[in-house]
Design a protein around this motif. Structure first.
Motif, mmCIF file in Angstrom:
data_model
loop_
_atom_site.group_PDB
_atom_site.id
_atom_site.type_symbol
_atom_site.label_atom_id
_atom_site.label_comp_id
_atom_site.label_asym_id
_atom_site.label_seq_id
_atom_site.Cartn_x
_atom_site.Cartn_y
_atom_site.Cartn_z
ATOM 1 N N ARG A 54 0.813 -1.213 0.000
ATOM 2 C CA ARG A 54 0.000 0.000 0.000
ATOM 3 C C ARG A 54 0.846 1.262 0.000
ATOM 4 O O ARG A 54 2.054 1.224 0.250
ATOM 5 C CB ARG A 54 -0.960 0.009 1.196
ATOM 6 C CG ARG A 54 -0.283 0.183 2.527
ATOM 7 C CD ARG A 54 -1.318 0.094 3.650
ATOM 8 N NE ARG A 54 -0.659 0.101 4.946
ATOM 9 C CZ ARG A 54 -1.240 -0.249 6.084
ATOM 10 N NH1 ARG A 54 -2.499 -0.653 6.092
ATOM 11 N NH2 ARG A 54 -0.572 -0.199 7.210
ATOM 12 N N ASP A 58 -0.190 10.291 0.279
ATOM 13 C CA ASP A 58 -0.998 10.738 -0.842
ATOM 14 C C ASP A 58 -0.066 11.028 -1.996
ATOM 15 O O ASP A 58 0.968 11.670 -1.817
ATOM 16 C CB ASP A 58 -1.748 12.026 -0.468
ATOM 17 C CG ASP A 58 -2.947 11.707 0.407
ATOM 18 O OD1 ASP A 58 -3.743 10.844 0.003
ATOM 19 O OD2 ASP A 58 -3.054 12.316 1.484
ATOM 20 N N THR A 83 -8.476 7.562 -9.822
ATOM 21 C CA THR A 83 -8.180 8.023 -8.466
ATOM 22 C C THR A 83 -8.694 6.970 -7.492
ATOM 23 O O THR A 83 -9.859 6.591 -7.557
ATOM 24 C CB THR A 83 -8.875 9.368 -8.188
ATOM 25 O OG1 THR A 83 -8.353 10.337 -9.099
ATOM 26 C CG2 THR A 83 -8.633 9.837 -6.760
ATOM 27 N N GLY A 85 -9.041 5.885 -3.418
ATOM 28 C CA GLY A 85 -8.921 6.222 -2.002
ATOM 29 C C GLY A 85 -8.605 4.971 -1.214
ATOM 30 O O GLY A 85 -8.686 3.855 -1.730
ATOM 31 N N ALA A 86 -8.241 5.181 0.059
ATOM 32 C CA ALA A 86 -8.040 4.029 0.933
ATOM 33 C C ALA A 86 -9.338 3.245 0.957
ATOM 34 O O ALA A 86 -10.416 3.819 1.061
ATOM 35 C CB ALA A 86 -7.659 4.498 2.329
ATOM 36 N N ARG A 101 -3.778 8.265 -9.258
ATOM 37 C CA ARG A 101 -3.815 9.141 -8.070
ATOM 38 C C ARG A 101 -4.233 8.255 -6.897
ATOM 39 O O ARG A 101 -5.285 7.602 -6.939
ATOM 40 C CB ARG A 101 -4.849 10.247 -8.335
ATOM 41 C CG ARG A 101 -5.136 11.168 -7.185
ATOM 42 C CD ARG A 101 -4.077 12.234 -6.999
ATOM 43 N NE ARG A 101 -4.478 13.100 -5.900
ATOM 44 C CZ ARG A 101 -4.140 12.833 -4.623
ATOM 45 N NH1 ARG A 101 -3.389 11.803 -4.330
ATOM 46 N NH2 ARG A 101 -4.551 13.648 -3.673
ATOM 47 N N MET A 103 -4.455 7.552 -2.527
ATOM 48 C CA MET A 103 -4.503 8.174 -1.202
ATOM 49 C C MET A 103 -3.736 7.312 -0.196
ATOM 50 O O MET A 103 -3.516 6.127 -0.413
ATOM 51 C CB MET A 103 -5.959 8.291 -0.717
ATOM 52 C CG MET A 103 -6.883 9.022 -1.677
ATOM 53 S SD MET A 103 -6.369 10.737 -1.971
ATOM 54 C CE MET A 103 -7.247 11.063 -3.501
ATOM 55 N N THR A 104 -3.388 7.941 0.934
ATOM 56 C CA THR A 104 -2.695 7.236 2.003
ATOM 57 C C THR A 104 -3.445 5.963 2.376
ATOM 58 O O THR A 104 -4.647 5.999 2.613
ATOM 59 C CB THR A 104 -2.614 8.131 3.261
ATOM 60 O OG1 THR A 104 -1.999 9.353 2.896
ATOM 61 C CG2 THR A 104 -1.814 7.463 4.360
ATOM 62 N N GLY A 105 -2.736 4.853 2.420
ATOM 63 C CA GLY A 105 -3.345 3.595 2.865
ATOM 64 C C GLY A 105 -3.999 2.798 1.762
ATOM 65 O O GLY A 105 -4.416 1.658 2.001
ATOM 66 N N LEU A 118 2.637 13.585 -3.452
ATOM 67 C CA LEU A 118 1.837 14.627 -4.076
ATOM 68 C C LEU A 118 2.649 15.910 -4.313
ATOM 69 O O LEU A 118 2.583 16.526 -5.375
ATOM 70 C CB LEU A 118 0.633 14.936 -3.164
ATOM 71 C CG LEU A 118 -0.581 15.564 -3.822
ATOM 72 C CD1 LEU A 118 -1.119 14.678 -4.929
ATOM 73 C CD2 LEU A 118 -1.663 15.816 -2.771
ATOM 74 N N ILE A 144 6.743 2.479 -0.816
ATOM 75 C CA ILE A 144 5.699 1.453 -0.715
ATOM 76 C C ILE A 144 5.777 0.777 0.647
ATOM 77 O O ILE A 144 6.863 0.453 1.125
ATOM 78 C CB ILE A 144 5.847 0.393 -1.831
ATOM 79 C CG1 ILE A 144 5.645 1.063 -3.195
ATOM 80 C CG2 ILE A 144 4.858 -0.756 -1.644
ATOM 81 C CD1 ILE A 144 5.866 0.139 -4.366
#
Lengths: 422, 422
Positions: A54, A58, A83, A85-86, A101, A103-105, A118, A144
């Motif tokens: 993961r 970001d 994009t 997201g977590a 794109r 996101m964190t996690g 980012l 990573i």
């Protein structure tokens, strides 16, 4: 008649108590109720952590080889195709010079092997779509968090017997332990003895004092992690006393009485133990305060005759009751933790017996300093509230001086100790 | 759009939080329920201790001048006219060469001024009555615990704000405080954010992880002494999120969210704070982990946007939430206690920011040693369970070596600290 009792050394008394067979039980408790309890079995990782590769930031997931040529003078542009997201996964197959794109996690897209933070990318959108440009290269594996790099599956993370703290709870939650097998807390009963004792709400009367020990013991039991049960005061009449002790003892794992264990004419506990047929482990310890502390075993119950003296009672609990409570709760370090400390004032008076001096510790730079608290008679209740350690002064013919290194048992900590006795 | 945030130093962030006006309330609680709470007013002695002159031993009360001539070769005999236990008072007037058999804790007969310990007297009974003989003299005042020698009336024994321990309870009981005015515990609400989060009982799914931070926070809240309230997970949809935060914030003293405070596209908390009209104290701190920790004030409620990262979340709580909880509970030492410790292993990597490194302390003789725990990425949940201290490493260009003295904040202790920041 003055009965002759033979005092035994403190460590021998502790050993005798610790040798009594005890029973340990586990129970399933909801995660939100287990703070401060102890684990009844090892906490095992049910899956790797992270459970997948993961992104820790970001940014943009890329195929690192696409970035090899990127420099300030040779920016390279990527098409941003999705994009995520977590909690989401990439739905597309990432091609060369494409980026995601992320996101964190969030889980790494399968084809990608580096994350561009980012801040290091310039993103823009035009009629052709979304893009981002970078001015440096990123090696394979950059930024990573790899599957299992924190914890691999089946790892024993925390051993049985560990006291559960907020970090343990985070671990338990991570692995989906909604209910946790924790050690059942023993029930510890408390009786006060002595007709000199007034109850809390009573006004003072000539010759009488208020019962303070039992309330203190209830809190000590709670601090040690067990369930306190208050049985009230025992009368100074033998038959009544005997019946009440017998009935109470069959309801609890341990039964504490305070007072009534000296050699005074009204000290009934020794006779109660005898009539019960309880086996007395000891009734005199070579220590101050608390020399009259008596421990007996009746059927499955430990009977503690603690001194009626507040400080002696307090010490007796911490030395002889606490480690049994902690052992029943699987704690491999059931005793008070022992450290060395530098004596901050003289303790001139010598004493032939091992002394447990009510004390307070101070951290001075990286050293621990210890000072006795106030007035050190065993009845001095006012000093107990400020006590956070016992100084252990070996018996002998000399006093102790400022700067001496002395053993100290810590009281207000969740730590424990294996066997603090020489 | 990447929002630019200006990091402020840790001590400034703590100061900003501590400057928010808070409300303190007291409540009356039964003595058996106050262990671990804090006093909302000073504990004052309602009478002297001991409340009367008393015997600290089993023995005989005498008029000391009767014993002046006693020696091994000149034993002196006293008539024993009465026996008094603790709680009784002598009903007779003691005359010269009379003695009273007295138990530990019993009130001194008015005419007597010395106690002969039981072991030092030879007692016998014959047709003329009860007698005892001594073979040495006893000075006036020998073995008497005098009224008020431990505590005089109206003394402030324990200050407001003190955490109640078993010794405090003994004191409260001694002075008849059946109900105690303690600080009301603040209620602290917790929300998780992030659709990547599975609930405890859920099976793992691709890209998702189980929510661990909120459960950890509930335990941290409990450890700090407050009442935790779990509100569940916030959705990643702005309007729903806003409504839920607003409703929850009006029900608690503090509201914590974990996650959603970074600069990612799905980090909604900054916008929620803005729409609420909350005043943001800071949203970036020059520290690792936890740099994105955000604190805002809305009406009477402190809103904490803690990081979604377990370690960052943990640190953010202990540095910025704990001291407010403790302050609301009148604790004059609301911060984590800071000590110096000797570094037990190298921490070679330099970092421009102040670091709070998950660590464990060991007592080695009279010194405290500290070592970082395992893997120190901010996501490493496994190390939190073994953490009992944070090493505070100042930002700079160098690493740290075994043997260096470093600041350490202790986690598993009832102690506190006034202002641990430079």
């Amino acid at each position: 008649m003055v009965e002759k009792r033979t005092p035994i050394p403190v460590h021998e008394a502790v050993r005798k108590v610790m040798n009594v067979p005890i029973k340990q039980h586990g129970e399933d408790v909801h995660l939100h109720e287990v703070y401060g309890r102890t684990l009844a079995e090892d906490l095992v990782a049910t899956h790797p952590v992270p459970p997948f590769d993961r992104s820790p930031y970001d940014g943009f997931a890329i195929i690192s080889s696409d970035s090899t040529e990127a420099t300030r003078d040779n920016p390279i542009t990527f098409e941003v195709i999705e994009t995520i997201g977590a909690g989401s996964v990439c739905s597309k197959k990432v091609q060369s010079h494409q980026a995601v794109r992320i996101m964190t996690g969030a889980q790494m897209p399968e084809e990608c092997d580096a994350i561009v933070m980012l801040e290091l990318a310039q993103a823009y959108t035009n009629e052709k779509g979304s893009f981002m440009t970078i001015k440096r290269s990123f090696p394979s594996g950059h930024n990573i968090s790899y599957k299992g790099e924190d914890v691999t599956e089946r790892t024993v993370l925390i051993e049985k017997g560990t006291r559960i703290n907020p970090g343990t709870i985070a671990l338990l939650a991570t692995f989906g332990y909604e209910r946790v097998k924790v050690a059942k807390r023993p029930t510890v009963g408390v009786f006060a003895t002595g007709s000199e004792l007034l109850e809390l709400g009573d006004s003072l009367e000539p010759g009488k004092i208020r019962n303070s020990n039992t309330h203190m013991l209830l809190a000590q039991i709670e601090r040690a992690g067990a369930v306190p049960h208050y049985f009230g005061s025992l009368p100074d009449e033998f038959e009544l006393c005997f019946e009440q002790v017998k009935r109470a003892a069959s309801q609890v794992d341990m039964l504490l009485t305070t007072g009534g264990v000296s050699v005074g004419d009204f000290d009934l506990l020794p006779d109660v133990y005898e009539k019960l047929g309880a086996s007395v482990l000891f009734n005199k310890i070579a220590m101050r305060p608390g020399s009259v502390t008596t421990v007996a075993v009746w059927e499955d119950t430990l009977l503690y005759g603690l001194s009626g003296n507040p400080s002696a009672c307090y010490v007796g609990f911490e030395l002889f009751v606490r480690p049994i409570i902690r052992t029943i709760m699987n704690d491999p370090l059931p005793h008070l933790p022992k450290v060395k400390a530098t004596l901050a004032e003289d303790v001139p008076k010598a004493n032939p017996f091992t002394r447990f001096v009510r004390s307070t510790i101070q951290y001075q730079r990286d050293q621990i300093h210890v000072a006795p608290i106030g007035f050190n008679k065993s009845s001095a209740v006012s000093s107990l509230a400020k006590t956070d350690a016992f100084m252990v002064l070996p018996g002998g013919t000399r006093g102790f001086k400022t700067g001496d290194k002395v053993d100290v048992l810590l009281l207000e900590t969740d730590r424990g100790s294996e066997w603090p006795w020489a």
